[in-house]
Design an enzyme around this catalytic site. Structure first.
Site, PDB file in Angstrom:
ATOM      1  N   ASP A   7      76.331  14.117  51.124  1.00 25.14           N
ATOM      2  CA  ASP A   7      76.448  15.452  50.425  1.00 25.14           C
ATOM      3  C   ASP A   7      76.548  15.427  49.021  1.00 25.14           C
ATOM      4  O   ASP A   7      77.060  14.375  48.408  1.00 25.14           O
ATOM      5  CB  ASP A   7      77.807  16.016  51.097  1.00 25.14           C
ATOM      6  CG  ASP A   7      79.060  15.111  50.662  1.00 25.14           C
ATOM      7  OD1 ASP A   7      79.619  15.666  50.044  1.00 25.14           O
ATOM      8  OD2 ASP A   7      79.650  14.501  51.798  1.00 25.14           O
ATOM      9  N   ASP A  63      83.136  24.890  53.430  1.00 27.83           N
ATOM     10  CA  ASP A  63      83.852  23.822  52.934  1.00 27.83           C
ATOM     11  C   ASP A  63      85.464  24.437  52.633  1.00 27.83           C
ATOM     12  O   ASP A  63      85.501  25.196  51.899  1.00 27.83           O
ATOM     13  CB  ASP A  63      83.426  23.379  51.521  1.00 27.83           C
ATOM     14  CG  ASP A  63      84.249  22.362  50.835  1.00 27.83           C
ATOM     15  OD1 ASP A  63      85.249  21.944  51.293  1.00 27.83           O
ATOM     16  OD2 ASP A  63      83.774  21.589  49.806  1.00 27.83           O
ATOM     17  N   GLU A 109      89.168  23.504  51.612  1.00 31.20           N
ATOM     18  CA  GLU A 109      90.033  22.519  51.040  1.00 31.20           C
ATOM     19  C   GLU A 109      90.488  23.176  49.641  1.00 31.20           C
ATOM     20  O   GLU A 109      90.287  24.243  49.199  1.00 31.20           O
ATOM     21  CB  GLU A 109      89.336  21.459  50.829  1.00 31.20           C
ATOM     22  CG  GLU A 109      87.953  21.413  49.655  1.00 31.20           C
ATOM     23  CD  GLU A 109      87.309  20.237  49.281  1.00 31.20           C
ATOM     24  OE1 GLU A 109      88.023  19.089  49.050  1.00 31.20           O
ATOM     25  OE2 GLU A 109      86.020  20.302  49.498  1.00 31.20           O
TER      26      GLU A 109
END
Length: 282
Positions: free
Chosen positions: A79, A168, A170
């Site tokens: 990634d 994503d 986080e």
């Protein structure tokens, strides 16, 4: 998600993150400790793990599954974001990389400056790739961010080379309660699904998911899980609420031909036929 040679994963992060720190004047989205544009897969991994009680469950291997779930011998990936600079995707493909997730958008105003080139050149090199959105849940609704993502590179097509988009999650809980975070995620999911017909992939770590959603199980039947667990173990630790992971980011310190410096390394939970099925929704 397997294979693993000497190419391990990720941005050359130290505990602090990427080498180039954002200027002190960089904009902090509401509830975020990550300046706008600085988000990438793994940026919050160490911080999120600080006061976390780990859930010790691992990948579920069940004989009644069509494909046994085991992170061994299957396709490997990477990634990337602008932190990797210019990438030679033909060299990446020649190094044995089958798939990649590429940073696209963040919040509702930021688009990664290398996304267009990376997305096109990965396609030309026949690397199965998908776009990802770095969530900023404290600054706007899940629907607003999903629409921004889908309209700015996060769409999907059945062309053998495009994975469903990924969100994503986080970097702290952005000032939201677990129930508010659960609602934000479902809002993002529903909007992305309506825009693209695909179930958005969720990238997160056990520490973030268990802390910020309360170990919510509401997405386990909806979204493939891309788990962040930097370890040399044979299988990753799985967040509460999910029975297994489909993808696994197993290190942030990998090395791959065609990329200067470190890059995140990933494994797919299945064989090449299952990876293609994930891409084509078959």
């Amino acid at each position: 998600m397997l294979m693993a040679g000497a190419l391990a994963a990720g941005l050359a992060l130290t505990a602090a993150g990427p080498a180039a720190a954002a200027p002190a004047t960089a904009q902090l989205p509401q509830g975020s400790e990550i300046p706008l544009g600085d988000g990438y897969m793994g940026v919050g991994y160490l911080k999120d793990a600080k006061d976390f009680k780990p859930d010790t469950r691992h990948v579920l291997i069940s004989p009644d599954m069509v494909t046994p779930m085991a992170f061994t011998g299957g396709p490997v990936g990477i990634d990337v974001s602008h932190y990797q600079g210019t990438i030679n995707w033909s060299a990446v493909k020649a190094a044995g990389i089958s798939f990649a997730y590429i940073k696209d958008t963040e919040g509702t105003t930021y688009k990664d400056p290398t996304f267009n080139a990376n997305y096109l050149n990965a396609y030309k090199a026949k690397v199965i790739r998908g776009a990802y959105h770095f969530a900023q849940p404290g600054s706007s609704s899940g629907a607003t961010q999903a629409n921004y993502f889908a309209s700015n590179g996060g769409a999907w097509s059945a062309d053998n080379l495009t994975l469903p988009g990924m969100v994503d999650l986080e970097g702290g809980c952005y000032g939201l309660s677990a129930s508010a975070m659960d609602s934000w995620i479902l809002d993002f999911y529903n909007t992305y699904k309506a825009r693209t017909t695909r179930d958005v992939v969720i990238y997160t770590s056990p520490s973030w998911w268990n802390t910020c959603t309360g170990g919510w199980s509401g997405m386990s039947a909806r979204s493939p899980l891309f788990v962040a667990d930097w370890t040399t173990a044979a299988n990753p630790t799985i967040p509460a609420g999910f029975p297994f992971a489909t993808l696994w980011q197993y290190t942030d310190a990998g090395s791959v031909s065609g990329i200067s410096g470190a890059v995140d390394r990933d494994r797919f939970n299945g064989d090449s036929a299952r990876l293609l099925a994930l891409a084509n929704n078959t």
